[in-house]
Scaffold this active site. Structure first.
Site, PDB file in Angstrom:
ATOM      1  N   ARG A 162     105.837  22.586  28.761  1.00 24.35           N
ATOM      2  CA  ARG A 162     105.453  21.081  28.630  1.00 24.35           C
ATOM      3  C   ARG A 162     106.532  20.218  28.046  1.00 24.35           C
ATOM      4  NH1 ARG A 162     101.539  23.779  30.509  1.00 24.35           N
ATOM      5  NH2 ARG A 162      99.365  23.532  30.193  1.00 24.35           N
ATOM      6  N   SER A 238      94.401  21.105  26.189  1.00 24.74           N
ATOM      7  CA  SER A 238      94.762  21.895  25.092  1.00 24.74           C
ATOM      8  C   SER A 238      95.267  21.232  23.975  1.00 24.74           C
ATOM      9  CB  SER A 238      95.979  22.729  25.652  1.00 24.74           C
ATOM     10  OG  SER A 238      95.476  23.454  26.643  1.00 24.74           O
ATOM     11  N   GLU A 338     100.275  20.145  21.061  1.00 28.37           N
ATOM     12  CA  GLU A 338     100.616  19.696  22.550  1.00 28.37           C
ATOM     13  C   GLU A 338     100.518  18.320  22.643  1.00 28.37           C
ATOM     14  OE1 GLU A 338      98.969  21.573  26.122  1.00 28.37           O
ATOM     15  OE2 GLU A 338      99.512  19.835  27.165  1.00 28.37           O
TER      16      GLU A 338
END
Ligand code: EPU
Length: 343
Positions: A162, A238, A338
């Site tokens: 990510r 998420s 995130e």
């Protein structure tokens, strides 16, 4: 007159900004970059707003959106294609198109919300696949220190879990225009996740006979069952990254919780570390399905925080902080969002 960001963030937060600008071509992007460089104002590029949280009621600056469309095949051999995609294309439309054309490799990334530009910035991933594996280069425009078009080749993109150079060194200086992907004409299903294999088995499909269309369909079904639809319940997928922790820490947690799940780390991580699902940590802290004011923890996938109707950015942050606090207290692990906080 403040501009409403309600339709530009999947959390459904009623925030505003000073103004909103879109570019539909590299030419327009260069012009906009020059305006941004000359103005003293802050600016923020967004895709579909599916991975950010407007923390404050007002963002003092301009929101910039890539609206460049198009999927062009630039190179083709017997085995591969290289495609150039406008960063404003909806990610899942691209996956669908590629599967239809017989260009494989993106199936496991089906139904991830957002647009192509943002996908390349944050290296979206799911079910053992990451977009960074397929990226050949990213085209864009520097706003600072001076306006110029540039191409960042894959090796310079610094792809990791990510993460990419666009979230670090090139943050606040670079606007993406196009993303180039290399895809295969030979379909090799990636079936590393048990959930996919068992879903296929339930339909009587063996790993040997699965087609790309069926794999895509199954992943869409799994995601639709587990993840709340942002059109119905505001969320950004998420909320936290899965923490990477020293094996010794995982072992000490396992002594108390023998069911602790652990996964191997991405290849760029140091040895002696494992990845623990944040969902498991959040569940063990008793947060699964719970709420704090108008912000909630999804009852099926506790890694997803939700706006239960009237939440502000601050309400979501209060819930995230409470979860981080409890996970730290109980397991000595720090969860990192995130989702990008915008204040
Ligand atoms: N788990 C629990 N309790 C739950 C749900 C899950 O303990 O209620 C544990 C289980 O051990 C499960 C593990 O969490 O095996 C992993 O769950 P899952 O396969 O659903 O994936 P994830 O690690 O929670 C990551 C990505 C998702 C991606 C899925 C599938 C991150 C931060 N998230 O989630 O990406 O779809 O894997 O590959 O890496 C996103 O980025 O927005 C996103 C949804």
């Amino acid at each position: 007159m403040p501009y409403s960001l309600y339709h530009h963030n999947t959390f459904g937060i009623h925030a505003t900004c000073d103004g909103f600008a879109e570019y539909h071509s590299q030419e327009e992007c260069l012009q906009l970059a020059e305006q941004l460089r000359q103005s003293q104002q802050a600016w923020l590029p967004i895709g579909r707003g599916s991975n950010l949280l407007f923390v404050a009621p007002h963002y003092a600056g301009y929101i910039v959106h890539n609206a460049i469309k198009g999927i062009e095949c630039m190179e083709e051999s017997n085995d591969e294609v290289v495609v150039r995609i406008g960063g404003g294309e909806i990610w899942d439309n691209v996956v669908e198109h590629c599967v239809e054309q017989g260009w494989y490799g993106l199936e496991n990334l089906s139904l991830i919300p957002g647009e192509v530009g943002a996908a390349a910035v944050q290296n979206i991933g799911a079910y053992g696949e990451e977009v960074g594996i397929h990226i050949v280069r990213v085209e864009g425009v520097y706003v600072l220190p001076e306006v110029k078009a540039a191409t960042i080749e894959r090796d310079a993109c610094q792809y990791a879990y990510r993460s990419s150079i666009f979230k670090h060194d090139l943050k606040d200086v670079f606007l993406v225009t196009h993303v180039w992907l290399r895809l295969s004409k030979n379909f090799v299903p990636k079936l590393t996740h048990k959930a996919i294999v068992s879903r296929l088995a339930g339909k009587g499909i063996t790993p040997q006979e699965v087609t790309a269309t069926e794999l895509r369909r199954s992943i869409i079904e799994i995601r639709q069952e587990k993840l709340p639809d942002p059109e119905v319940t505001g969320n950004a997928g998420s909320f936290f990254m899965n923490p990477v922790v020293p094996e010794a820490l995982a072992d000490s947690i396992r002594a108390q919780y023998p069911d602790l799940p652990c996964y191997p780390c991405p290849s760029d991580t140091e040895e002696g570390y494992v990845k623990i699902p944040a969902a498991w940590l959040i569940e063990k802290c008793g947060w699964k399905g719970k709420s704090l004011g108008p912000a909630g923890v999804n009852p099926l996938q506790p890694l997803v925080l939700t706006n239960n109707g009237t939440a502000t950015g601050a309400d979501i942050v209060a819930l995230a902080n409470a979860i981080q606090h409890d996970v730290k207290q109980k397991f000595s692990i720090e969860l990192h969002p995130e989702v990008r906080y915008i204040s």
